[in-house]
Design a protein around this motif. Structure first.
Motif, mmCIF file in Angstrom:
data_model
loop_
_atom_site.group_PDB
_atom_site.id
_atom_site.type_symbol
_atom_site.label_atom_id
_atom_site.label_comp_id
_atom_site.label_asym_id
_atom_site.label_seq_id
_atom_site.Cartn_x
_atom_site.Cartn_y
_atom_site.Cartn_z
ATOM 1 N N ARG A 262 0.820 -1.456 0.118
ATOM 2 C CA ARG A 262 -0.173 0.019 0.255
ATOM 3 C C ARG A 262 0.675 1.057 0.013
ATOM 4 N NH1 ARG A 262 -5.465 0.553 1.362
ATOM 5 N NH2 ARG A 262 -6.157 2.735 1.838
ATOM 6 N N PHE A 263 1.890 1.267 0.756
ATOM 7 C CA PHE A 263 2.936 2.478 0.990
ATOM 8 C C PHE A 263 3.946 2.355 0.014
ATOM 9 C CE2 PHE A 263 0.536 2.289 5.087
ATOM 10 C CZ PHE A 263 -0.044 3.419 5.170
ATOM 11 N N THR A 264 4.295 1.535 -0.485
ATOM 12 C CA THR A 264 5.474 1.569 -1.620
ATOM 13 C C THR A 264 5.103 1.065 -2.782
ATOM 14 O OG1 THR A 264 6.052 -1.176 -1.354
ATOM 15 C CG2 THR A 264 7.163 0.601 0.479
ATOM 16 N N GLY A 265 3.812 0.513 -3.033
ATOM 17 C CA GLY A 265 3.530 0.137 -4.470
ATOM 18 C C GLY A 265 4.262 -1.114 -5.023
ATOM 19 N N LEU A 266 5.136 -1.765 -4.575
ATOM 20 C CA LEU A 266 6.027 -2.710 -4.926
ATOM 21 C C LEU A 266 5.147 -4.115 -4.809
ATOM 22 C CD1 LEU A 266 9.325 -2.100 -2.972
ATOM 23 C CD2 LEU A 266 8.591 -1.468 -5.180
ATOM 24 N N THR A 267 4.217 -4.297 -6.058
ATOM 25 C CA THR A 267 3.214 -5.224 -6.009
ATOM 26 C C THR A 267 4.089 -6.829 -6.126
ATOM 27 O OG1 THR A 267 3.277 -5.107 -8.432
ATOM 28 C CG2 THR A 267 1.750 -4.074 -7.159
#
Length: 295
Positions: free
Chosen positions: A172-177
């Motif tokens: 959610r906070f880094t966007g690293l899926t």
């Protein structure tokens, strides 16, 4: 069976039933939202929760079936049904674990968008469900190995729920899926050895192998060292179900020496063998004498 022991079994059955209904109901929710959110970690945790449901069901099955008496068709009773169910479940769970690993690899090659909000909500609810189930089971975990194993299964699932929560927050906070398939693979790798161990142990019981952890050579040496025994053969040790060991052995003695049965009984008890059948034969006679011991 004493009245207090019967009441204890009934209380354990009620606790297991409550935990099974709670965990099983949430399992369905977790699977549905795992597909909705697209989270492999959530689906992997659902697979882990499935192991909890299976463990709870097997523990409850052990209590229910263990109470059924033996009959003319099944002289050992129905206790091996637990092992049959465990083998089937372990095989299915191992297949699920492999699927999670393959899917994780595919998603690393082709990333998939993950909806972190439903992922996080369901993971938090899963954590609460596990806490409630653990609270329900903790009362019977101190005096029953069956209940203790179910309690430890639920406690272990707490790790999976916490991992999914951490993963959802990081995504959610880094966007690293890519964290989602990595997390799913890690949970899958943690589940696979446990299911393999369960499958291996179940097959060993079904093949009437020597119980895991029992040193047959050491047992043979101790039996041969009993005063009066001159020959020992046809030694067989196997399990009817988990933790319930049987032994048969043919012993040759110069005479039917007093104390042989008692000495063998003590040795069997040290090895956790509950039912012992001895065939005692006098060395200088053609006849033999069978003795049945129940340590």
């Amino acid at each position: 069976m004493s009245e207090s022991h019967s009441h204890g079994r009934q209380a354990n059955a009620r606790q297991l039933t409550a935990a099974l209904l709670l965990t099983g109901s949430f399992l369905v929710i977790e699977v549905v939202y795992g597909f909705i959110s697209g989270s492999l970690a959530l689906l992997s945790d659902a697979g882990h929760m499935l192991t909890d449901v299976m463990a709870l069901a097997l523990s409850l099955l052990a209590i229910r079936i263990g109470a059924r008496p033996a009959d003319r068709q099944r002289t050992f009773g129905y206790r091996r049904a637990e092992v049959l169910a465990a083998a089937v479940n372990a095989g299915a769970l191992f297949a699920i674990g492999l699927y999670i690993l393959v899917e994780a690899y595919r998603r690393l090659q082709e990333p998939v968008d993950v909806q972190t909000t439903p992922m996080l909500i369901v993971a938090v609810l899963g954590l609460l469900v596990n806490l409630i189930s653990a609270h329900i089971l903790v009362g019977g975990s101190g005096d029953s190995l069956n209940m203790k194993s179910a309690y430890l299964e639920v406690m272990g699932d707490l790790l999976g729920s916490v991992a999914v929560i951490v993963g959802a927050l990081l995504i959610r906070f880094t966007g690293l899926t890519w964290l989602d398939p990595i997390l799913g693979a890690l949970i899958g790798l943690w589940v696979l050895p446990r299911t393999w161990a369960l499958l291996k142990a179940s097959v060993n019981v079904l093949l009437e192998g020597v119980p895991e952890g029992l040193d047959l050579d050491a047992l043979r040496t101790e039996l041969a060292g009993v005063p009066g025994i001159t020959e020992l053969h046809d030694l067989h040790v196997w399990s009817v179900t988990t933790g319930e060991h049987n032994m048969t052995v043919h012993l040759v003695v110069p005479l039917l020496t007093p104390g042989v049965q008692e000495a063998v009984e003590l040795i069997a008890d040290r090895y956790g063998i509950e039912h012992v059948t001895l065939q005692l034969e006098e060395a200088n006679r053609h006849g033999d004498h069978a003795a049945h011991l129940h340590p």
